[in-house]
Design an enzyme around this catalytic site. Structure first.
Site: not given
Length: 294
Positions: A202, A272, A279, A282, A288
């Site tokens: 990463k 998230c 949620c 969102c 989702c």
């Protein structure tokens, strides 16, 4: 007379043999021509196919190949995440690695600071990494200044980043390698970067992106790993970030690789969340797979 008859018979036999050879020669020539024609036909087919590919590649007009698999609703989910991230007010936006280095420093020093900030950021919140980098820069953050600094002082400066004792060791080892092998600069390939102590995939991909302005792959941290699994952006569930990176790069268009880390990290910091995701806030709640709709 016997001799004349014998001679006549010999001439007749020769004529018959000549005719046979002529027929055989014609037949052989026809067979050869047939083989050549078939060979040319086969070659023409192969060349026509290869030429078509070459023309497309040279002119840049070849149609992109459609991936064998892609997640359901992913484009709509992506656009909604962009909408939620449009204010750019997550911790990563204000204190992420791209904000930690001295942009006015010489390019080589800047690249070194990018790499160090990435090493410090592992298992550490952006706020803590940013503060540690500010303290380091106040002491003069260069390859030489770090090599001249004793371990105890370096530890005091970077504390309380996660695993700070290990990071002191890795920073010193990596900095020495950069000085000896790369003239004080950082490597410009992922393969070389991940060989440095304390540098993972990463960090390497982010270093390529930020320090060298090169997209070498998708940088997958815990946020990207968690969110892409929740959205089912991987064909099957993945357990590790590097596994997730490979799965994403298999289908996600390359022109999105640079954006996706920044986008999902901020989304993971604000909405998230790892535990108790928001949620109800969102925009992807209705599409989702992991959304709590109660």
């Amino acid at each position: 007379m016997c001799a004349a008859v014998s001679a006549g018979r010999g001439r007749a036999a020769a004529r018959r043999l000549g005719r046979a050879r002529g027929v055989a020669g014609v037949s052989q020539a026809q067979d050869t021509a047939s083989i050549l024609r078939r060979s040319r036909r086969r070659k023409n087919v192969a060349i026509a196919y290869e030429t078509g590919l070459g023309d497309g590649a040279e002119q840049g007009t070849a149609e992109p190949q459609t991936p064998c698999w892609e997640p359901k609703d992913w484009r709509q989910q992506l656009e909604r995440i962009r909408e939620m991230r449009k204010n750019r007010d997550a911790p990563v936006d204000e204190m992420g690695v791209q904000k930690c280095y001295d942009s006015s420093a010489p390019p080589q020093v800047m690249r070194y600071q990018v790499l160090l900030s990435l090493m410090l950021s592992s298992q550490t919140k952006d706020q803590v990494t940013s503060a540690a980098m500010l303290r380091l820069r106040q002491h003069g953050l260069t390859v030489d200044s770090i090599l001249q600094m004793d371990d105890a002082t370096l530890g005091q400066i970077i504390y309380p980043v996660g695993f700070w004792r290990n990071k002191v060791k890795y920073i010193k080892q990596t900095t020495a390698i950069l000085k000896q092998k790369y003239g004080g600069d950082i490597p410009r390939t992922v393969e070389e970067l991940v060989k440095l102590p304390g540098v993972g995939p990463k960090m390497a991909h982010l270093a390529m992106n930020i320090a060298w302005d090169s997209v070498s792959g998708i940088a997958v941290d815990t946020h990207v790993h968690r969110i892409t699994n929740r959205l089912k952006w991987v064909k099957k569930e993945t357990k590790y970030p590097e596994e997730t990176r490979v799965a994403l790069e298999d289908w996600l268009p390359r022109d999105l690789w640079r954006e996706i880390n920044w986008l999902l990290v901020g989304f993971g910091q604000q909405t998230c969340l790892p535990v108790n995701p928001r949620c109800n806030e969102c925009l992807n709640q209705d599409i989702c797979p992991a959304a709590k709709r109660c």
